[in-house]
Design a protein around this motif. Structure first.
Motif, PDB file in Angstrom:
ATOM      1  N   SER A 584       1.326  -3.027  11.471  1.00 48.07           N
ATOM      2  CA  SER A 584       0.097  -2.225  11.471  1.00 48.07           C
ATOM      3  C   SER A 584      -0.624  -2.340  10.131  1.00 48.07           C
ATOM      4  O   SER A 584      -1.853  -2.463  10.075  1.00 48.07           O
ATOM      5  N   ALA A 585       0.136  -2.285   9.038  1.00 49.10           N
ATOM      6  CA  ALA A 585      -0.474  -2.349   7.714  1.00 49.10           C
ATOM      7  C   ALA A 585      -1.122  -3.708   7.461  1.00 49.10           C
ATOM      8  O   ALA A 585      -2.230  -3.796   6.908  1.00 49.10           O
ATOM      9  N   LEU A 586      -0.438  -4.770   7.865  1.00 45.70           N
ATOM     10  CA  LEU A 586      -1.006  -6.110   7.718  1.00 45.70           C
ATOM     11  C   LEU A 586      -2.238  -6.286   8.602  1.00 45.70           C
ATOM     12  O   LEU A 586      -3.239  -6.886   8.193  1.00 45.70           O
ATOM     13  N   MET A 587      -2.176  -5.757   9.817  1.00 44.08           N
ATOM     14  CA  MET A 587      -3.318  -5.854  10.731  1.00 44.08           C
ATOM     15  C   MET A 587      -4.532  -5.139  10.154  1.00 44.08           C
ATOM     16  O   MET A 587      -5.662  -5.643  10.207  1.00 44.08           O
ATOM     17  N   ASP A 588      -4.315  -3.961   9.603  1.00 42.87           N
ATOM     18  CA  ASP A 588      -5.390  -3.201   8.967  1.00 42.87           C
ATOM     19  C   ASP A 588      -6.084  -4.052   7.908  1.00 42.87           C
ATOM     20  O   ASP A 588      -7.319  -4.179   7.887  1.00 42.87           O
ATOM     21  N   THR A 638      -7.949  -0.044   5.274  1.00 46.57           N
ATOM     22  CA  THR A 638      -7.397  -0.992   4.293  1.00 46.57           C
ATOM     23  C   THR A 638      -6.442  -0.291   3.326  1.00 46.57           C
ATOM     24  O   THR A 638      -6.224  -0.759   2.213  1.00 46.57           O
ATOM     25  N   ALA A 639      -5.876   0.816   3.759  1.00 52.33           N
ATOM     26  CA  ALA A 639      -4.978   1.571   2.875  1.00 52.33           C
ATOM     27  C   ALA A 639      -3.694   1.973   3.575  1.00 52.33           C
ATOM     28  O   ALA A 639      -2.902   2.725   3.013  1.00 52.33           O
ATOM     29  N   TYR A 640      -3.471   1.477   4.797  1.00 51.75           N
ATOM     30  CA  TYR A 640      -2.235   1.838   5.483  1.00 51.75           C
ATOM     31  C   TYR A 640      -1.029   1.218   4.772  1.00 51.75           C
ATOM     32  O   TYR A 640       0.084   1.720   4.888  1.00 51.75           O
ATOM     33  N   TYR A 641      -1.267   0.151   4.016  1.00 56.91           N
ATOM     34  CA  TYR A 641      -0.209  -0.423   3.185  1.00 56.91           C
ATOM     35  C   TYR A 641       0.339   0.620   2.218  1.00 56.91           C
ATOM     36  O   TYR A 641       1.451   0.492   1.691  1.00 56.91           O
ATOM     37  N   GLY A 642      -0.444   1.679   1.970  1.00 60.44           N
ATOM     38  CA  GLY A 642      -0.090   2.664   0.959  1.00 60.44           C
ATOM     39  C   GLY A 642       1.244   3.333   1.182  1.00 60.44           C
ATOM     40  O   GLY A 642       1.898   3.769   0.223  1.00 60.44           O
ATOM     41  N   TYR A 643       1.688   3.426   2.451  1.00 58.34           N
ATOM     42  CA  TYR A 643       2.998   4.010   2.712  1.00 58.34           C
ATOM     43  C   TYR A 643       4.099   3.164   2.073  1.00 58.34           C
ATOM     44  O   TYR A 643       5.079   3.690   1.546  1.00 58.34           O
TER      45      TYR A 643
END
Length: 728
Positions: A584-588, A638-643
């Motif tokens: 999900s984070a990469l897709m975002d 573009t910030a779901y990587y934040g987790y």
């Protein structure tokens, strides 16, 4: 973030809310007949009158509140006195009191008590909020004053928190088009208005599919399901007019245990399809076209500001700074994650073959056979563990941890003293254990119901500040546990217990705030999950285990042997957990780096996952058509990587506690935790705050150890020099 961004929280029902500033003093001309505008009265510095809120008050309230908010900012902009910190920045902190109060109520309707009428209001008000926001962010006179204060503060520095407030205010206006030409500002405002409506439509479409796709079972379809699930499912079915049947609702809290325990493979597939097809059913509630339009508008908007893509614009003031840095972290972990999935699937397939099930593992099988592998490898039965994870006990465990680390004491408020918006909501008074001084209130809304969005989140009805009189914090946690039959205990999984602690971490972050200015109660998105993720670690401490993890019927403490199994299995299924999240984070990120003009969202998702080597046996945690973090607002875009960025900090900080003489309850470490990681909120640069706590920057090694993945190989001297040069 400035108040403009707080409006986004009201409007777009962001997953997390960090402090709508709702004042309770002055404001004598308030239209008290409208509850949404009235000053908060009663105990604890005034509390929202949730028992008196009426949907019919919404439109007239916001008409008045938005007009007064604009007038507040116009007054600041047109002040003939030279711009100063006090008459510009502090004046902005005081603006929009009625709007902030009304927003608290509207957020409750949107997130906790939605209905067709609420959704209609959201669609109607969204563009109006956006217009108001654009008028403020594009006010040339206002920005000129902000800019002057900003440059003056460089020449003559203010106090550190004031300096940060000026910096974040200036950056927010600059990033939102304050310096654009009138023609570009006009288009920028038009885009924001269009986006506001699209975000609302997206969120409402997902909520429609969550409410509209319920799987009903009869008695001969319950094989494998725990009694607690069956009992709760019967109650939901009866509430929905289906007495004698059993309801599996289209939310994670219902879907996840069903897929874990149900022996009915066809039903597992049906429930899986319902959940992962939200927003993707090729009907009037389908979100794919909306996503494409959102991506186009986001790209067009940042191009007006001179940026190449949305990710580049968004990450400039985050810890990651650039999309490349965020991608580097995710790509460093991805190979280990999907490698672990292959091992997990092989183990599951072997179990399925042993049982003679004659199947090939599919996504709707993953949880089911993973549970069987868990039992076989670790003799660990998740349902057995649940018998010791009773919701009320977990809540008391969280209070204990808060007392040990933060010196907080929680006492239930007498029913009727503080108004609530729903009968299941309970309230606790939070005080300092030593001085007895009031810290705030904590509201808990624990159960799922129609109209409540899925998942778990924290929010604040009022944040701490001292610049204009000390404010009492009003903090809330919201969950979607299945409400039990009368007299029965609420039993949850270990994962759900961790999430409960996680969201309480957000509440503690709000309650421990010591900031002067309300806007500094916000945070840097790839840092704000760190504190809550860190708090999860206290669930497995001995003090919590021995005192609060007790059998809901016998009262016996969870056996040491079972805890040993839990800890031994702590890295079990990390392939699944890490891969579904990272996908999900990469897709975002990849969606926002791609050319939006040529994008076919459904096709892009499939092709991107294939290129990543996504295993066929599982899917993204949030498929694109229901990825509310990213498309029902901009908080996590573009910030779901934040987790994961935060998890690097979490793992590293947890090791600091492990190394301390007193372990996770070491007093010196707890003091540093509160002083540097919780209390400053956004009044201190997060990288600086972490270094003050740890004495150095965080390293990825601890994260890899936590997940049971191979640690990164040692870099060569040449690679280190290359990285140093890039950083410089």
């Amino acid at each position: 973030m400035i108040k403009l961004n707080k409006l986004n929280l009201i409007l777009f029902l962001a997953v997390l809310s960090f402090g709508l500033h709702a004042k309770t003093s002055s404001d004598k001309d308030t239209q008290t007949e409208n509850t949404l505008l009235a000053e908060w009265t009663g105990p604890y510095g005034g509390v929202p009158a949730f028992d008196k809120m009426k949907l019919s008050d919404v439109k007239p309230a916001f008409k008045v509140a938005m007009a007064e908010n604009l007038a507040d900012y116009d007054k600041i902009a047109n002040n003939k006195a030279p711009a100063t910190f006090e008459n510009t920045i502090v004046a902005m902190e005081k603006a929009g009191e009625k709007l902030n109060r009304a927003g608290v109520y509207f957020r409750i309707w949107g997130a906790n008590m939605s209905s067709p009428e609420v959704r209609k209001l959201q669609m109607e008000l969204a563009p109006k909020f956006s217009e108001m926001q654009s008028k403020i962010s594009q006010n040339k006179k206002l920005f000129a004053r902000i800019k002057k204060v900003y440059h003056d503060s460089i020449e003559n520095p203010l106090d550190p928190d004031q300096q940060r407030l000026v910096k974040t205010t200036y950056e927010s206006f600059a990033m939102n088009g304050a310096d654009l030409s009138p023609e570009k500002q006009k288009r920028y405002a038009e885009i924001n208005k269009e986006l506001s409506s699209l975000y609302t439509r997206f969120a409402n479409n997902v909520l429609h599919d969550e409410e509209g796709y319920i799987t009903y079972l009869n008695k001969d379809q319950l094989s494998g399901l725990p009694d607690s699930f069956i009992s709760a499912a019967a109650k939901v079915a009866e509430t929905n007019g289906k007495k004698g049947q059993y309801a599996v609702t289209n939310t994670r809290s219902s879907m996840d245990p069903f897929l874990t325990y149900s022996d009915e493979r066809e039903l597992r597939q049906q429930v899986w399809n319902n959940y992962y097809s939200r927003g993707d059913n090729n009907d009037e509630y389908d979100n794919n076209d909306i996503i494409q339009e959102i991506l186009k508008l986001r790209r067009e908007r940042v191009e007006l500001l001179g940026y190449n893509n949305y990710a580049e614009w968004r990450l400039q003031n985050r810890m990651a700074k650039t999309p490349e840095n965020a991608m580097n972290l995710m790509e460093a972990v991805w190979p280990a994650a999907i490698g672990r999935v292959k091992e997990e699937v092989a183990d599951m397939q072997a179990v399925a073959d042993e049982l003679g099930h004659d199947i090939t593992i599919q996504p709707w099988d993953y949880r089911y056979y993973a549970e069987k592998v868990r039992k076989k490898k670790y003799a660990l039965d998740s349902n057995e563990v649940k018998q010791y994870l009773q919701l009320d006990n977990l809540r008391e465990a969280m209070f204990y941890v808060a007392g040990e680390l933060f010196n907080f004491d929680f006492k239930p408020v007498k029913e009727g003293t503080v108004p609530v918006f729903q009968e299941d909501v309970k309230v606790w008074e939070v005080t300092d254990k030593t001085s007895g001084e009031l810290v705030g209130l904590w509201y808990l809304d624990p159960f799922a119901r129609p109209g409540k969005r899925s998942g778990a989140w924290a929010t604040s009805y009022r944040s701490h500040s001292t610049f204009d009189g000390e404010e009492t914090v009003l903090s809330s946690n919201n969950s979607n546990f299945i409400k039990p039959a009368p007299g029965e205990a609420v039993l949850v999984s270990w994962d759900d217990a961790s999430t409960f602690f996680h969201e309480f971490g957000h509440a503690l972050h709000a309650l421990s705030s010591n900031v002067r200015y309300p806007s500094l109660n916000g945070g840097v998105r790839d840092y704000t999950e760190f504190q809550s993720q860190l708090l999860e670690r206290w669930l497995s401490t001995d003090a919590v285990i021995n005192n609060y993890l007790k059998h809901h019927e016998t009262g016996e403490v969870i056996p040491k042997e079972l805890i040993a199994k839990i800890k031994k299995a702590s890295t079990f299924n990390q392939g699944f957990a890490t891969t579904e999240y990272l996908a999900s984070a990469l897709m975002d990120m990849k969606l926002h780096l791609a050319d939006p003009e040529k994008i076919d969202v459904d096709k892009f998702e499939k092709e991107t996952l294939a290129a990543l080597g996504m295993p066929d046996e599982l899917v993204m945690r949030h498929r694109t058509p229901h990825f509310g973090h990213v498309f029902s607002g901009e908080g996590y875009a573009t910030a779901y990587y934040g987790y994961m960025w935060a998890d690097v900090l979490t793992s590293d900080a947890a090791e600091a506690f492990k190394e301390a003489p007193g372990g996770f309850y070491d007093k010196a470490m707890a003091d540093k935790l509160v002083k540097y990681l919780f209390a400053p909120r956004n009044a201190m640069d997060p990288a600086e705050a972490y270094r003050k706590f740890r004495g150095r920057d965080a390293k990825i090694d601890a994260l890899m150890r936590d997940r049971g993945f191979a640690e990164p190989k040692e870099k060569t001297e040449k690679e280190n020099k290359k990285e140093d040069k890039k950083a410089a």
